[in-house]
Write an enzyme that holds these catalytic residues in place. Structure first.
Site, PDB file in Angstrom:
ATOM      1  N   ASP A   1     -52.483  76.883  33.375  1.00  0.00           N
ATOM      2  CA  ASP A   1     -53.163  76.469  32.143  1.00  0.00           C
ATOM      3  C   ASP A   1     -52.163  76.022  31.067  1.00  0.00           C
ATOM      4  OD1 ASP A   1     -55.358  77.396  33.492  1.00  0.00           O
ATOM      5  OD2 ASP A   1     -56.089  78.680  31.880  1.00  0.00           O
TER       6      ASP A   1
ATOM      7  N   HIS B   1     -49.509  80.046  33.572  1.00  0.00           N
ATOM      8  CA  HIS B   1     -49.415  79.038  32.515  1.00  0.00           C
ATOM      9  C   HIS B   1     -48.153  78.206  32.718  1.00  0.00           C
ATOM     10  CE1 HIS B   1     -52.075  82.092  30.770  1.00  0.00           C
ATOM     11  NE2 HIS B   1     -52.590  81.122  30.046  1.00  0.00           N
TER      12      HIS B   1
END
Length: 233
Positions: free
Chosen positions: A57, A202
């Site tokens: 992400d 991430h």
């Protein structure tokens, strides 16, 4: 075959308690007489490799995304990247590389704001804007949507579904967003990954440094455990 079974059944007692025995014997004889084809038997016991899903992400980022993409390419693994619109505007080449390498690209909003605070028409505008940016960068129109922080209301899930954007969250958090070392990520994941795990990483936060560093080790361990890697759909 039927006549043979009838001859066998003639020797069994006629009382009702033995009726089940008769039928059981007939069934066994039938199975023995008509064995399961070898290819069918092999298929029924074929081991299915467990699958996990790596997701990233908040990217793309100029610093960490290229490293992660390189590591995934070396390991022949496809992942799912939920990208942020304004970052795609800054680094369109990285979005293009994601698509070129065969990864799935999902919509993660334009500016990573809490969508629960948005009216539905604002959400719709945000999603369309980010879709268009991703398309311009990669030639791919994203389908999947992941809300920033995982915050979303039920009515928003239905709204996005009607827009053609099914929501995909996660069920295992690497906690790299607050990691201060590789060990933090290792301890967050060790013993918590299982078949069907959708793992949250991430590539666009400061802790992504540790994600990039430990990812080869994690992949090695998961491969050793027999896991295969798939993208979300």
């Amino acid at each position: 075959m039927g006549a043979f079974i009838q001859k066998i059944l003639k020797f069994l007692p006629k009382k009702k308690p033995y009726t089940l025995i008769g039928f059981s014997l007939a069934a066994v004889l039938t199975i023995c007489w008509f064995p399961i084809p070898t290819e069918m038997a092999a298929t029924s016991i074929k081991k299915v490799s467990p699958v996990i899903y790596l997701t990233f992400d908040d990217g793309p980022s100029e610093r960490y995304t290229p490293i992660i993409l390189r590591e995934l390419k070396v390991e022949h693994i496809h992942a799912t990247f939920f990208v942020v619109g304004y970052r795609c505007e800054r680094y369109p080449e990285l979005v293009k590389q994601m698509a070129r390498d065969g990864h799935t690209i999902g919509n993660h909003s334009y500016r990573h704001q809490d969508i629960v605070q948005l009216a539905l028409d604002e959400l719709k505008s945000d999603v369309h804007k980010t879709d268009q940016i991703i398309y311009q960068a990669s030639g791919i129109r994203p389908i999947l949507y992941r809300p920033p922080g995982g915050h979303i209301e039920q009515n928003e899930i239905h709204f996005l579904q009607k827009m053609g954007h099914p929501v995909r969250l996660w069920n295992v958090d690497s906690q790299d967003w607050k990691a201060t070392s590789q060990e933090d990520i290792w301890h967050a994941l060790h013993g918590h990954v299982y078949p069907g795990s959708i793992i949250l990483f991430h590539d666009g936060v400061s802790g992504s440094r540790y994600t990039a560093e430990i990812l080869p080790k994690l992949i090695h361990e998961w491969k050793k455990d027999g896991y295969q890697f798939r993208t979300l759909s």
